[in-house]
Structure formats: C-alpha cells, structure tokens
Write a protein that holds these residues in place. Structure first.
Motif, PDB file in Angstrom:
ATOM      1  N   SER A  22     -12.073  20.253  47.783  1.00 53.66           N
ATOM      2  CA  SER A  22     -12.880  21.602  47.938  1.00 53.66           C
ATOM      3  C   SER A  22     -13.857  21.570  49.024  1.00 53.66           C
ATOM      4  O   SER A  22     -14.187  22.418  49.865  1.00 53.66           O
ATOM      5  CB  SER A  22     -13.319  22.042  46.718  1.00 53.66           C
ATOM      6  OG  SER A  22     -14.303  21.380  46.227  1.00 53.66           O
ATOM      7  N   LYS A  26     -14.442  23.674  52.250  1.00 56.34           N
ATOM      8  CA  LYS A  26     -15.662  24.317  52.757  1.00 56.34           C
ATOM      9  C   LYS A  26     -15.995  23.877  54.003  1.00 56.34           C
ATOM     10  O   LYS A  26     -16.656  24.619  54.980  1.00 56.34           O
ATOM     11  CB  LYS A  26     -16.929  23.841  51.724  1.00 56.34           C
ATOM     12  CG  LYS A  26     -18.030  24.666  52.019  1.00 56.34           C
ATOM     13  CD  LYS A  26     -18.120  26.076  51.341  1.00 56.34           C
ATOM     14  CE  LYS A  26     -19.439  26.836  51.243  1.00 56.34           C
ATOM     15  NZ  LYS A  26     -20.212  26.946  52.492  1.00 56.34           N
ATOM     16  N   SER A  83     -20.513  19.071  46.107  1.00 55.75           N
ATOM     17  CA  SER A  83     -19.161  19.760  45.944  1.00 55.75           C
ATOM     18  C   SER A  83     -18.666  18.960  44.565  1.00 55.75           C
ATOM     19  O   SER A  83     -18.218  19.743  43.665  1.00 55.75           O
ATOM     20  CB  SER A  83     -18.109  19.548  46.991  1.00 55.75           C
ATOM     21  OG  SER A  83     -16.900  19.956  46.751  1.00 55.75           O
ATOM     22  N   TRP A 148     -14.216  27.957  47.963  1.00 51.34           N
ATOM     23  CA  TRP A 148     -14.620  26.516  47.352  1.00 51.34           C
ATOM     24  C   TRP A 148     -14.219  26.530  46.091  1.00 51.34           C
ATOM     25  O   TRP A 148     -13.727  25.380  45.483  1.00 51.34           O
ATOM     26  CB  TRP A 148     -15.959  26.366  47.729  1.00 51.34           C
ATOM     27  CG  TRP A 148     -16.797  25.050  47.189  1.00 51.34           C
ATOM     28  CD1 TRP A 148     -16.327  23.655  47.254  1.00 51.34           C
ATOM     29  CD2 TRP A 148     -17.697  25.059  46.248  1.00 51.34           C
ATOM     30  NE1 TRP A 148     -17.180  23.025  46.499  1.00 51.34           N
ATOM     31  CE2 TRP A 148     -18.233  23.736  45.664  1.00 51.34           C
ATOM     32  CE3 TRP A 148     -18.471  26.186  45.376  1.00 51.34           C
ATOM     33  CZ2 TRP A 148     -19.098  23.524  45.019  1.00 51.34           C
ATOM     34  CZ3 TRP A 148     -19.408  25.748  44.741  1.00 51.34           C
ATOM     35  CH2 TRP A 148     -19.642  24.603  44.200  1.00 51.34           C
ATOM     36  N   THR A 151     -10.675  26.641  44.903  1.00 52.53           N
ATOM     37  CA  THR A 151      -9.941  25.413  45.256  1.00 52.53           C
ATOM     38  C   THR A 151     -10.134  24.330  44.143  1.00 52.53           C
ATOM     39  O   THR A 151      -9.008  23.900  43.603  1.00 52.53           O
ATOM     40  CB  THR A 151     -10.458  24.862  46.575  1.00 52.53           C
ATOM     41  OG1 THR A 151     -10.318  25.864  47.458  1.00 52.53           O
ATOM     42  CG2 THR A 151      -9.634  23.440  46.883  1.00 52.53           C
ATOM     43  N   ASN A 152     -11.596  24.178  43.349  1.00 48.60           N
ATOM     44  CA  ASN A 152     -11.685  23.632  42.323  1.00 48.60           C
ATOM     45  C   ASN A 152     -11.095  24.019  41.140  1.00 48.60           C
ATOM     46  O   ASN A 152     -10.477  22.906  40.614  1.00 48.60           O
ATOM     47  CB  ASN A 152     -13.394  23.512  42.341  1.00 48.60           C
ATOM     48  CG  ASN A 152     -14.187  22.870  43.070  1.00 48.60           C
ATOM     49  OD1 ASN A 152     -13.653  21.779  43.584  1.00 48.60           O
ATOM     50  ND2 ASN A 152     -15.387  23.085  43.529  1.00 48.60           N
TER      51      ASN A 152
END
Length: 171
Positions: A22, A26, A83, A148, A151-152
C-alpha cells in the motif's frame, strides 16, 4: 468485539506485507495526483517533521541514485514506516473493532488523513493549517488515504486468510 481467536502473528505479518504494497500504491497515487507544489515539496512533510525534532537537513534530504534520478531515501523510510505501522494496526485492530473495516477500510483511511493532515501535522507546524492548504492537496491526500487503506484491507485480509486457513480447519 469478536469472540473468534485472532492469530496475532498472522495479522502482523499480513499487515506488514500489506503496508509495503500500500505504501507503493500511495507513492504511485502521488505521482498521478501530486499533493504538493514543487516548492512545498522541496522539504516534504516527513523531512520537515524529522528536522523539527533535530535531525539535520543533510540527513533528511539524503538521497540515492536510481536510473539517473536522485530519490529521497529518508523520506521513503518514514513513508513506509508509517504505512506499515498503520497497516499492521489495522490488520490486528479489525479483528477487535470491526467497525474500522467500514467501506473496506476507506473510512479508516479518511480518519487517518484527518487526524494527521488536518490536526496533528498542522498543530506541530509541519504542514500549513487546513485553510492554507490548496484544494488539490486535500483531494490528493483524501482520496490517496482512502486508496491506501483499501489496499491494506484487501491485501491484509487475503494474506491473513492464507496464513490461518489450516488453523481455521482445526477449530
């Protein structure tokens, strides 16, 4: 709260992997919709924050060369550290506080954006006050944080399921 047994090791591994991926997402997002002008990015927020706590500019602006380009590796360390830390927090936290999964993590991404870009960093004078930030920055950062954390959510859940599939069969 949930009653199921959480495999913390699997959740942390899943969050760590998701945080790296992620973080790349980003960075890519910010190449498409840059949040800051080149002048404001001359010292980006991670560099500024480190300098505020006493890290010298020659360290915060240290670079490496790849494909003929100077890239800010210290900024990348902070970027991926942030992140990965929040992806791991999310990956563990979603098992205990499922509401953070609202919108497949996008609401949590907006919360993190608001907390850091509208409260913490402006209060520390790391970035300008919210009203002094350009609209483009709000759009890029808001949508970027949603993407972001989405995606995580996708990656950490998939990896967690893979890591615990045998555990789940025996319970």
């Amino acid at each position: 709260m949930t009653n199921k047994k959480v495999n913390l090791t699997a959740a942390l591994i899943a969050g760590g992997v998701a945080g790296i991926v992620s973080g790349l997402v980003k960075l890519g997002w910010e190449n498409v919709l840059p949040p800051r002008t080149p002048q404001r990015d001359a010292t980006n927020p991670p560099q500024q924050l480190l300098q505020q706590v006493g890290v010298p500019a020659n360290v915060t602006h240290a670079t490496y060369t790849y494909s003929g380009q100077q890239l800010p590796f210290v900024s990348y360390l902070v970027h991926f550290g942030f992140s990965t830390s929040f992806a791991m927090l999310y990956s563990v936290g979603e098992h205990y506080v499922p509401v953070i999964r609202a919108g497949q993590g996008t609401a949590f991404g907006l919360f993190i954006w608001g907390a850091f870009h509208h409260a913490i960093m402006p209060a520390l004078h790391t970035i300008p006050r919210v009203k002094d930030q350009p609209l483009e920055e709000h759009i890029s950062e808001g949508l970027g944080h949603m993407t972001w954390m989405w995606t995580n959510d996708l990656i950490s859940n998939q990896i967690y399921q893979q890591l615990t599939k045998n555990q789940n069969k025996t319970e």
